[in-house]
Design a protein around this motif. Sequence first.
Motif, mmCIF file in Angstrom:
data_model
loop_
_atom_site.group_PDB
_atom_site.id
_atom_site.type_symbol
_atom_site.label_atom_id
_atom_site.label_comp_id
_atom_site.label_asym_id
_atom_site.label_seq_id
_atom_site.Cartn_x
_atom_site.Cartn_y
_atom_site.Cartn_z
ATOM 1 N N ILE A 107 25.173 37.084 -42.878
ATOM 2 C CA ILE A 107 23.952 37.463 -43.615
ATOM 3 C C ILE A 107 24.258 37.608 -45.106
ATOM 4 C CG2 ILE A 107 22.237 39.332 -43.928
ATOM 5 C CD1 ILE A 107 22.451 39.747 -40.825
ATOM 6 N N ASN A 113 15.508 44.742 -39.434
ATOM 7 C CA ASN A 113 15.239 43.526 -38.687
ATOM 8 C C ASN A 113 16.552 42.782 -38.389
ATOM 9 O OD1 ASN A 113 13.378 41.911 -37.457
ATOM 10 N ND2 ASN A 113 13.140 40.561 -39.254
ATOM 11 N N ASP A 114 17.432 42.712 -39.416
ATOM 12 C CA ASP A 114 18.756 42.101 -39.213
ATOM 13 C C ASP A 114 19.505 42.827 -38.093
ATOM 14 O OD1 ASP A 114 18.464 40.352 -41.411
ATOM 15 O OD2 ASP A 114 19.331 41.795 -42.819
ATOM 16 N N ASN A 115 19.335 44.152 -38.053
ATOM 17 C CA ASN A 115 20.068 44.972 -37.091
ATOM 18 C C ASN A 115 19.755 44.590 -35.646
ATOM 19 O OD1 ASN A 115 21.913 47.251 -36.727
ATOM 20 N ND2 ASN A 115 20.163 48.304 -35.832
ATOM 21 N N ARG A 140 19.746 41.788 -34.417
ATOM 22 C CA ARG A 140 20.697 40.739 -33.995
ATOM 23 C C ARG A 140 22.013 41.324 -33.472
ATOM 24 N NH1 ARG A 140 21.442 36.533 -38.709
ATOM 25 N NH2 ARG A 140 22.806 35.550 -37.178
ATOM 26 N N TYR A 172 23.203 51.040 -37.279
ATOM 27 C CA TYR A 172 22.509 50.466 -38.437
ATOM 28 C C TYR A 172 22.937 51.131 -39.745
ATOM 29 C CZ TYR A 172 18.814 49.329 -41.740
ATOM 30 O OH TYR A 172 18.147 48.925 -42.860
ATOM 31 N N PHE A 182 21.016 44.947 -45.907
ATOM 32 C CA PHE A 182 21.045 44.698 -44.468
ATOM 33 C C PHE A 182 19.834 45.435 -43.903
ATOM 34 C CE2 PHE A 182 22.670 46.123 -40.218
ATOM 35 C CZ PHE A 182 22.671 44.875 -39.628
ATOM 36 N N THR A 183 18.852 44.668 -43.398
ATOM 37 C CA THR A 183 17.578 45.278 -43.000
ATOM 38 C C THR A 183 17.579 45.684 -41.522
ATOM 39 O OG1 THR A 183 16.609 43.202 -42.280
ATOM 40 C CG2 THR A 183 16.395 43.751 -44.636
#
Length: 215
Positions: free
Chosen positions: A58, A38-40, A42, A21, A35-36
């Motif tokens: 993203i 939460n995105d990580n 995925r 991350y 890049f959050t």
Amino acid sequence: MIKACLFDLDGVIVDTAKYHYIAWRELAKEMGFDFTENDNERLKGVSRMASLDILLEIGGIELNQEEKEKLATRKNEHYLSFILKMEPDEILPGARAFLETCRENGIATALGSASKNAMTILNRLELTHLFDAIVDGNKTAKAKPDPEVFLKGAEELGVEASQCVVFEDAEAGVEAALAAGMKCVGIGSPDILSKADIVISGLDQMDIQKLTNLI
Ligand code: BG6
Ligand code: MG
């Protein structure tokens, strides 16, 4: 009768997601977007290049193959700066003990990971000797949910798929295990891993009795 246990690495044996991350977030920052965490989510279980594709999606950025390879290399250099400092105390609770339990009970062990850095990580954690076979991102062409990584592991061990149990923290990994015709123990949230045969919070919750009950 269970003859082998196959383990995913990231999220099962060690929490490397935090390092992935930080390294991806740095790239996103350089390209001018957030890049959050939460995105990580995925990116869990997803190969390096496929992770980069998700990151660029993203950020709404399109790049050619050469530029993408340069970025992936840079991300990996950043990631390596963290994992080269890892110590055995970063092994997740119960992981080493369960690997030892398997071996004491005549159950073979294999690693089944998408990571090309798997050997570096296992060496840093002093766990390499506890695996009878190691299949990582350097040995596989098809990413999870394709069953290739686990089928190769079973083949290297000389064990039938139906006699294998996979430990996975990612949905794509659970799907890969089931597609291989193996039992699967999910590590993490029952909501995300609902397809697994059972879900536990970590390898510290696993024992031979629970393993035997799976078949
Ligand atoms: C998986 C991780 O194990 O390995 C993914 O869950 C990661 O997040 C993938 O992208 C590839 O790792 P590496 O070390 O080859 O960049
Ligand atoms: Mg994982």
